[in-house]
Design an enzyme around this catalytic site. Sequence first.
Site, PDB file in Angstrom:
ATOM      1  N   ASP A 182       0.861  -1.185   0.000  1.00 35.24           N
ATOM      2  CA  ASP A 182       0.000   0.000   0.000  1.00 35.24           C
ATOM      3  C   ASP A 182       0.898   1.235   0.000  1.00 35.24           C
ATOM      4  O   ASP A 182       1.795   1.350   0.845  1.00 35.24           O
ATOM      5  CB  ASP A 182      -0.904  -0.010   1.228  1.00 35.24           C
ATOM      6  CG  ASP A 182      -2.037   0.989   1.099  1.00 35.24           C
ATOM      7  OD1 ASP A 182      -3.052   0.636   0.477  1.00 35.24           O
ATOM      8  OD2 ASP A 182      -1.894   2.116   1.615  1.00 35.24           O
ATOM      9  N   ASN A 190      -2.049  12.913  -4.606  1.00 34.04           N
ATOM     10  CA  ASN A 190      -3.128  13.269  -5.526  1.00 34.04           C
ATOM     11  C   ASN A 190      -3.664  14.665  -5.261  1.00 34.04           C
ATOM     12  O   ASN A 190      -3.909  15.441  -6.189  1.00 34.04           O
ATOM     13  CB  ASN A 190      -4.281  12.253  -5.396  1.00 34.04           C
ATOM     14  CG  ASN A 190      -4.211  11.168  -6.454  1.00 34.04           C
ATOM     15  OD1 ASN A 190      -3.634  11.355  -7.506  1.00 34.04           O
ATOM     16  ND2 ASN A 190      -4.809  10.026  -6.157  1.00 34.04           N
ATOM     17  N   HIS A 195      -4.541  14.223 -10.189  1.00 36.13           N
ATOM     18  CA  HIS A 195      -4.664  12.802 -10.495  1.00 36.13           C
ATOM     19  C   HIS A 195      -3.719  12.335 -11.600  1.00 36.13           C
ATOM     20  O   HIS A 195      -3.354  11.162 -11.642  1.00 36.13           O
ATOM     21  CB  HIS A 195      -6.112  12.487 -10.887  1.00 36.13           C
ATOM     22  CG  HIS A 195      -7.063  12.560  -9.728  1.00 36.13           C
ATOM     23  ND1 HIS A 195      -7.101  11.598  -8.743  1.00 36.13           N
ATOM     24  CD2 HIS A 195      -7.987  13.500  -9.379  1.00 36.13           C
ATOM     25  CE1 HIS A 195      -8.022  11.919  -7.849  1.00 36.13           C
ATOM     26  NE2 HIS A 195      -8.563  13.076  -8.204  1.00 36.13           N
ATOM     27  N   ASP A 199      -1.609   9.031 -11.267  1.00 38.24           N
ATOM     28  CA  ASP A 199      -1.573   7.949 -12.260  1.00 38.24           C
ATOM     29  C   ASP A 199      -0.145   7.639 -12.684  1.00 38.24           C
ATOM     30  O   ASP A 199       0.228   6.476 -12.847  1.00 38.24           O
ATOM     31  CB  ASP A 199      -2.403   8.333 -13.490  1.00 38.24           C
ATOM     32  CG  ASP A 199      -3.898   8.318 -13.220  1.00 38.24           C
ATOM     33  OD1 ASP A 199      -4.302   7.814 -12.154  1.00 38.24           O
ATOM     34  OD2 ASP A 199      -4.662   8.815 -14.071  1.00 38.24           O
ATOM     35  N   ASP A 225      -4.341   2.413  -4.604  1.00 41.55           N
ATOM     36  CA  ASP A 225      -2.878   2.385  -4.504  1.00 41.55           C
ATOM     37  C   ASP A 225      -2.401   1.090  -3.849  1.00 41.55           C
ATOM     38  O   ASP A 225      -1.341   1.060  -3.234  1.00 41.55           O
ATOM     39  CB  ASP A 225      -2.372   3.598  -3.718  1.00 41.55           C
ATOM     40  CG  ASP A 225      -2.931   3.648  -2.297  1.00 41.55           C
ATOM     41  OD1 ASP A 225      -3.963   3.000  -2.047  1.00 41.55           O
ATOM     42  OD2 ASP A 225      -2.334   4.328  -1.445  1.00 41.55           O
TER      43      ASP A 225
END
Length: 315
Positions: A182, A190, A195, A199, A225
Amino acid sequence: MSDEPDHAVTALPDEVRVRLYDQAVNAARFGAWECELATERLTWTPGVYDIFGYPMGNPLRRSSIVDLYIDESRRNMELARAEVIRSGHPVTLDAEIRTWRGERRWMRLSIDSVREAGRPARIFGSKQDITADRQTIERLRRQAETDPLTGLANRLVFQARYREVIGDSLNYGFASALVLIDLDRFKELNDTFGHSAGDACLCEVAGRLRRAFHDAGLVGRLGGDEFAIILRAPTNPAQIARVLQQTIVMLSRPLFWNGLRIGVGASIGAALVGRPHRRRITELFAEADIALYDAKAAGRNKVHLFGDEGRSRAA
């Protein structure tokens, strides 16, 4: 009253019939072949030459043509050929080849036999280029099985393939742990950079995991994530811990995106498979989740293992 039908059918001239047949064969990427069994002399129509990319002036030697088949397809073709010769029953199979120019193609191969005096004298059949169909099927399969952003296995496929990996690998001692990863502070990333940066970070992490664990049983993105790995080796808990600590270091290297230096980190929880090997994936996921929770609670960039003793421990 005339007995003639309103729309009489007119026979096509031979040259028109031949032209239409040739056009249909070319459009279907289709050809016919024959092999004399006593001499192994091959005869091909132009369509087969086209499929193999083979110059029509070159001699047709079966040994050279067989070498153009990809290994697994070559074995399957030879088994099918032997079965047709033995039984006299026709067979159809798909085979992958490398053309004379080195291009990989798929073809649908049919094999039948002609017997003379009760013995097989020659085999014959057709070959049709199905490369476009195979590529379409493969593209659809990848879309169904992979995470569209990172290209890793998605959650559904990861869980579905768990039993396959366990059955084929763990019973032989080549897999050892279910690992959950994680990313730390991903929401903050973010919120700060947008975003698109998030990404890019996920794709970079996926690439690092893919390179680092190319020999693993499976690497996937479960969503958001969170990533997962079915680790093949090592099997010793202390060695697993060292590998995962190295993974923390590897994932903590900064990402450079659009002129920005973005820091990334990860928490890792792992469930040791142990014995017996045939444990349910829900059980392993529950243990790995506990270890991951403990790793995140202990701070960033931590590894916890859930071992056979039934508790999570820091590594």
